[in-house]
Design a protein around this motif. Sequence first.
Motif, PDB file in Angstrom:
ATOM      1  N   ALA A 145       0.839  -1.173  -0.012  1.00 30.50           N
ATOM      2  CA  ALA A 145      -0.198  -0.195   0.107  1.00 30.50           C
ATOM      3  C   ALA A 145       1.137   1.310   0.006  1.00 30.50           C
ATOM      4  CB  ALA A 145      -0.847  -0.017   1.293  1.00 30.50           C
ATOM      5  N   LEU A 146       1.958   1.271   0.717  1.00 30.21           N
ATOM      6  CA  LEU A 146       2.740   2.287   0.814  1.00 30.21           C
ATOM      7  C   LEU A 146       3.428   2.551  -0.399  1.00 30.21           C
ATOM      8  CD1 LEU A 146       4.538   1.869   4.301  1.00 30.21           C
ATOM      9  CD2 LEU A 146       3.062   3.791   3.627  1.00 30.21           C
ATOM     10  N   GLN A 147       3.753   1.455  -1.351  1.00 29.99           N
ATOM     11  CA  GLN A 147       4.414   1.658  -2.604  1.00 29.99           C
ATOM     12  C   GLN A 147       3.545   2.286  -3.546  1.00 29.99           C
ATOM     13  OE1 GLN A 147       5.439  -2.470  -2.879  1.00 29.99           O
ATOM     14  NE2 GLN A 147       7.538  -2.233  -2.670  1.00 29.99           N
ATOM     15  N   LYS A 148       2.047   1.955  -3.415  1.00 32.90           N
ATOM     16  CA  LYS A 148       1.038   2.495  -4.402  1.00 32.90           C
ATOM     17  C   LYS A 148       0.804   4.060  -3.934  1.00 32.90           C
ATOM     18  CE  LYS A 148      -1.196  -1.828  -5.172  1.00 32.90           C
ATOM     19  NZ  LYS A 148      -2.401  -2.920  -5.076  1.00 32.90           N
ATOM     20  N   VAL A 149       0.700   4.210  -2.683  1.00 36.73           N
ATOM     21  CA  VAL A 149       0.472   5.767  -2.405  1.00 36.73           C
ATOM     22  C   VAL A 149       1.559   6.651  -2.569  1.00 36.73           C
ATOM     23  CG1 VAL A 149      -1.531   4.808  -0.809  1.00 36.73           C
ATOM     24  CG2 VAL A 149       0.812   5.500   0.085  1.00 36.73           C
ATOM     25  N   ASN A 150       2.778   6.423  -2.861  1.00 39.33           N
ATOM     26  CA  ASN A 150       4.050   7.090  -2.936  1.00 39.33           C
ATOM     27  C   ASN A 150       3.764   8.100  -3.979  1.00 39.33           C
ATOM     28  OD1 ASN A 150       6.452   8.047  -2.543  1.00 39.33           O
ATOM     29  ND2 ASN A 150       7.552   6.563  -3.781  1.00 39.33           N
ATOM     30  N   GLY A 151       3.921   9.358  -3.672  1.00 41.20           N
ATOM     31  CA  GLY A 151       3.851  10.487  -4.591  1.00 41.20           C
ATOM     32  C   GLY A 151       2.291  11.163  -4.592  1.00 41.20           C
ATOM     33  N   THR A 152       1.461  10.412  -3.603  1.00 40.31           N
ATOM     34  CA  THR A 152       0.046  11.053  -3.713  1.00 40.31           C
ATOM     35  C   THR A 152      -0.176  11.244  -2.175  1.00 40.31           C
ATOM     36  OG1 THR A 152      -0.965   9.141  -3.054  1.00 40.31           O
ATOM     37  CG2 THR A 152      -0.331   9.342  -5.266  1.00 40.31           C
ATOM     38  N   ASP A 153      -1.379  11.755  -1.694  1.00 32.20           N
ATOM     39  CA  ASP A 153      -1.901  11.876  -0.292  1.00 32.20           C
ATOM     40  C   ASP A 153      -2.939  10.848   0.164  1.00 32.20           C
ATOM     41  OD1 ASP A 153      -4.237  12.858  -1.917  1.00 32.20           O
ATOM     42  OD2 ASP A 153      -4.316  14.847  -1.034  1.00 32.20           O
TER      43      ASP A 153
END
Length: 305
Positions: A145-153
């Motif tokens: 999940a942290l990989q997917k949200v990286n670069g976003t809020d």
Amino acid sequence: MQPSPHTIPSGAPRQHRSPRAARRIALITAAGVLAAGGASLALAAPGSAATVAHGAHAAAARPNATGTGLADSHKKEIAMELVSSAENSSLDWKAQYKYIEDIGDGRGYTAGIIGFCSGTGDMLEVVQHYQDLKPGNILAKYIPALQKVNGTDSHTGLGTAFVNDWKTAAKDTVFQQAQNDERDSVYFNPAVNQAKTDGLGTLGQFIYYDAMVMHGPGDDSVSFGGIRKTAMKKAKTPAQGGDETTYLNAYLDARKAAMLTEAAHDDTSRVDTEQRVFLKAGNLNLDPPLKWKTYGDSYQILTLP
């Protein structure tokens, strides 16, 4: 964990903390004092003096290791407390391992001892390093999940469960070490090493480190490298034959200008009423007693930790 490239998503320079407001640490006893790591910490209320009295004999300062800069463990501890005063309105930086919230700055969750962010990659690095040190830990399941949200809020795959598990993990000394390692490899060591290369002493090393924490590595105009380049257009570093105080004033001018480009950081007190105070006093070795203000709150460090 080996230092890894710290890439800041476009449009989200790592200026992660807004003024203190809701983040005041609610750990004050009726007397306004808490004990942490053997030190008595009087946390500041607005307009009051926050005093750190290290050890049983606060009035008796230990000899200073002149010339060692932030490599000296006592001075490094001071640096951690100074940053925490601005980041968490508390001198007890070790109480911040469990800190986590979304402060609405577009960088997702901000957490830990220097505000690792889910949207800027360093929170992911902390959790991955924790997995390296302790496979199968409570946070390991959030890595995808942290990989997917990286670069976003985004909070997708995280949410309340992640927040609660972060706080639980913070009790684990292995997770604390993971946070310490990320802080040192990505922020503290690069900042101090660059400061030494530029011929700066203890105060200059701290000024670089504090800027690295807020602005992040990088060469754009509002990141650490860009701020340094702006300063060097105005003054030479000591390594280039320049005067240290003159250069540090130029650096703080450039840092303040970078802060003012973002509304969340239009309070520049960590420069104006903290670092500039030490510089004007000629305290290039960052020797206590130190007195400063951040966001209107007053603090003191009376002796070396």
